[in-house]
Structure formats: structure tokens, C-alpha cells
Design a protein around this motif. Structure first.
Motif, mmCIF file in Angstrom:
data_model
loop_
_atom_site.group_PDB
_atom_site.id
_atom_site.type_symbol
_atom_site.label_atom_id
_atom_site.label_comp_id
_atom_site.label_asym_id
_atom_site.label_seq_id
_atom_site.Cartn_x
_atom_site.Cartn_y
_atom_site.Cartn_z
ATOM 1 N N ARG A 8 42.341 25.765 24.352
ATOM 2 C CA ARG A 8 41.686 27.183 24.832
ATOM 3 C C ARG A 8 42.626 27.331 26.210
ATOM 4 O O ARG A 8 43.485 26.341 26.463
ATOM 5 C CB ARG A 8 40.525 26.798 25.434
ATOM 6 N N VAL A 9 42.344 28.349 26.914
ATOM 7 C CA VAL A 9 43.102 28.861 28.001
ATOM 8 C C VAL A 9 41.904 29.039 29.008
ATOM 9 O O VAL A 9 41.018 29.864 28.600
ATOM 10 C CB VAL A 9 44.157 29.790 28.149
ATOM 11 N N VAL A 10 41.966 28.715 30.286
ATOM 12 C CA VAL A 10 41.591 29.603 31.343
ATOM 13 C C VAL A 10 42.061 30.531 32.007
ATOM 14 O O VAL A 10 43.242 30.383 32.429
ATOM 15 C CB VAL A 10 41.008 28.403 32.549
ATOM 16 N N VAL A 11 41.604 31.643 31.701
ATOM 17 C CA VAL A 11 42.122 33.005 32.350
ATOM 18 C C VAL A 11 41.170 33.530 33.481
ATOM 19 O O VAL A 11 40.140 33.624 33.559
ATOM 20 C CB VAL A 11 42.035 34.168 31.165
ATOM 21 N N LEU A 49 39.191 44.247 33.973
ATOM 22 C CA LEU A 49 40.786 44.501 33.987
ATOM 23 C C LEU A 49 41.024 45.746 34.767
ATOM 24 O O LEU A 49 41.895 46.240 35.122
ATOM 25 C CB LEU A 49 41.394 44.502 32.794
ATOM 26 N N ALA A 50 39.800 46.561 34.936
ATOM 27 C CA ALA A 50 39.953 47.998 35.626
ATOM 28 C C ALA A 50 40.331 47.728 36.973
ATOM 29 O O ALA A 50 40.952 48.597 37.582
ATOM 30 C CB ALA A 50 38.529 48.451 35.684
ATOM 31 N N LEU A 51 40.095 46.598 37.706
ATOM 32 C CA LEU A 51 40.462 46.423 39.168
ATOM 33 C C LEU A 51 42.087 46.060 39.330
ATOM 34 O O LEU A 51 42.849 46.381 39.958
ATOM 35 C CB LEU A 51 39.795 45.576 39.887
ATOM 36 N N SER A 52 42.377 45.369 38.403
ATOM 37 C CA SER A 52 43.856 44.873 38.244
ATOM 38 C C SER A 52 43.851 44.265 37.088
ATOM 39 O O SER A 52 42.984 43.472 36.335
ATOM 40 C CB SER A 52 43.891 43.392 39.641
ATOM 41 N N ASN A 53 45.394 44.171 36.696
ATOM 42 C CA ASN A 53 45.654 43.674 35.348
ATOM 43 C C ASN A 53 46.381 42.325 35.444
ATOM 44 O O ASN A 53 46.933 41.641 34.846
ATOM 45 C CB ASN A 53 46.773 44.665 34.438
ATOM 46 N N VAL A 54 46.578 42.182 36.887
ATOM 47 C CA VAL A 54 46.937 40.545 37.200
ATOM 48 C C VAL A 54 46.243 39.546 36.772
ATOM 49 O O VAL A 54 45.036 39.553 37.357
ATOM 50 C CB VAL A 54 47.373 40.582 38.516
ATOM 51 N N VAL A 55 46.568 38.555 36.086
ATOM 52 C CA VAL A 55 45.630 37.268 35.626
ATOM 53 C C VAL A 55 46.789 36.143 35.824
ATOM 54 O O VAL A 55 47.792 35.878 35.948
ATOM 55 C CB VAL A 55 45.487 37.429 34.303
ATOM 56 N N SER A 56 45.791 35.136 35.970
ATOM 57 C CA SER A 56 46.454 33.622 35.945
ATOM 58 C C SER A 56 45.861 32.986 34.704
ATOM 59 O O SER A 56 44.775 33.176 34.345
ATOM 60 C CB SER A 56 46.082 32.844 37.352
ATOM 61 N N VAL A 57 46.734 32.074 33.821
ATOM 62 C CA VAL A 57 46.616 31.581 32.739
ATOM 63 C C VAL A 57 46.909 29.953 32.819
ATOM 64 O O VAL A 57 48.081 29.874 33.237
ATOM 65 C CB VAL A 57 47.413 32.256 31.641
ATOM 66 N N GLN A 58 45.885 29.108 32.415
ATOM 67 C CA GLN A 58 46.409 27.862 32.289
ATOM 68 C C GLN A 58 45.969 27.106 31.147
ATOM 69 O O GLN A 58 44.705 27.469 30.792
ATOM 70 C CB GLN A 58 45.738 27.108 33.716
#
Length: 129
Positions: A8-11, A49-58
């Protein structure tokens, strides 16, 4: 480990104040430096995603716990609700996760019978750093 090889990933998405909202998700490879998170219920992602398309993924374990030995990546996310990207991600998710993906689909079907309709989608994340 490649992100798409993880269980899995944590987004984490971010609100206007910069506060993060993490979630554990299935993950599949789409292209080099691009992963897909198939979801049968896309409405929450529209809001996130409406506020920001920036994500972190691990990378994360099967239980959805971030693997602290793996790096955190920054990405740009977009929600796709139709077309070949959605089809590719949905098929790759069914292939990789099998019964688990089927259970997610069944839960979504139950929600939709209850009146909460939401189209399938894939959150496409382009890794930038």
C-alpha cells in the motif's frame, strides 16, 4: 523499493492551512515516476484535491502503516474518472490485489444501493521529488 511494489502507500493531501490528511491506498504502476490509486468512490478525492494537487507519498505495509525505512516522495495528483488511464489502473489493481479489490468494489456497491453515488476514479500521482 519502487512505490508500485509496496503493499500500500500512505498518501497525504493538504488543506489550505497546510494540514495533512493521510490515507492508506492500493497502488499500481502507470508509467515511470507515475503511480495510480484506483478508487471505486472518487467523491472524497474531488474534495481533497480541490484545494491542492500537492501530495506526499510513502510506501506502507498491508495494514497501511508507513514504512519508516522508505523515503517520502512529493507528487502532483490528478483525479481521472474516465478513459484509458482509469481502465489501466482498475485492471492493474484487480490483478495485483485480487479478492481485496473485489471486497472494496462490493462495499462501494452497497453504498451506492443506499443512495451515495460516486464514479470510479484513479488518482494519478506524478512523482516530482
Amino acid at each position: 523499493m519502487r512505490l508500485s511494489d509496496a503493499d500500500r502507500v500512505v498518501v497525504t493531501t493538504f488543506d489550505a492551512a497546510g494540514n495533512g490528511t493521510p490515507s492508506a491506498e492500493f497502488v499500481v504502476a502507470l508509467d515511470e515516476d507515475t503511480v495510480g490509486l484506483w478508487t471505486p468512490h472518487s467523491s472524497p478525492w474531488v474534495e481533497r484535491l480541490a484545494l491542492s494537487n500537492v501530495v506526499s507519498v510513502q510506501a506502507a505495509s498491508t495494514a497501511g502503516k508507513a514504512l519508516r525505512t522508505e523515503p517520502v516522495f512529493e507528487g502532483r495528483a490528478e483525479l481521472v474518472t474516465e478513459g484509458p488511464r482509469l481502465d489501466t489502473a482498475a485492471q492493474a489493481t484487480r490483478t495485483k490485489y485480487g479478492l481485496a479489490a473485489g471486497l472494496v468494489r462490493a462495499v462501494d456497491w452497497a453504498w451506492e444501493v443506499g443512495g451515495t453515488r460516486s464514479p470510479d476514479g484513479v488518482v494519478v500521482i506524478h512523482i516530482v521529488g
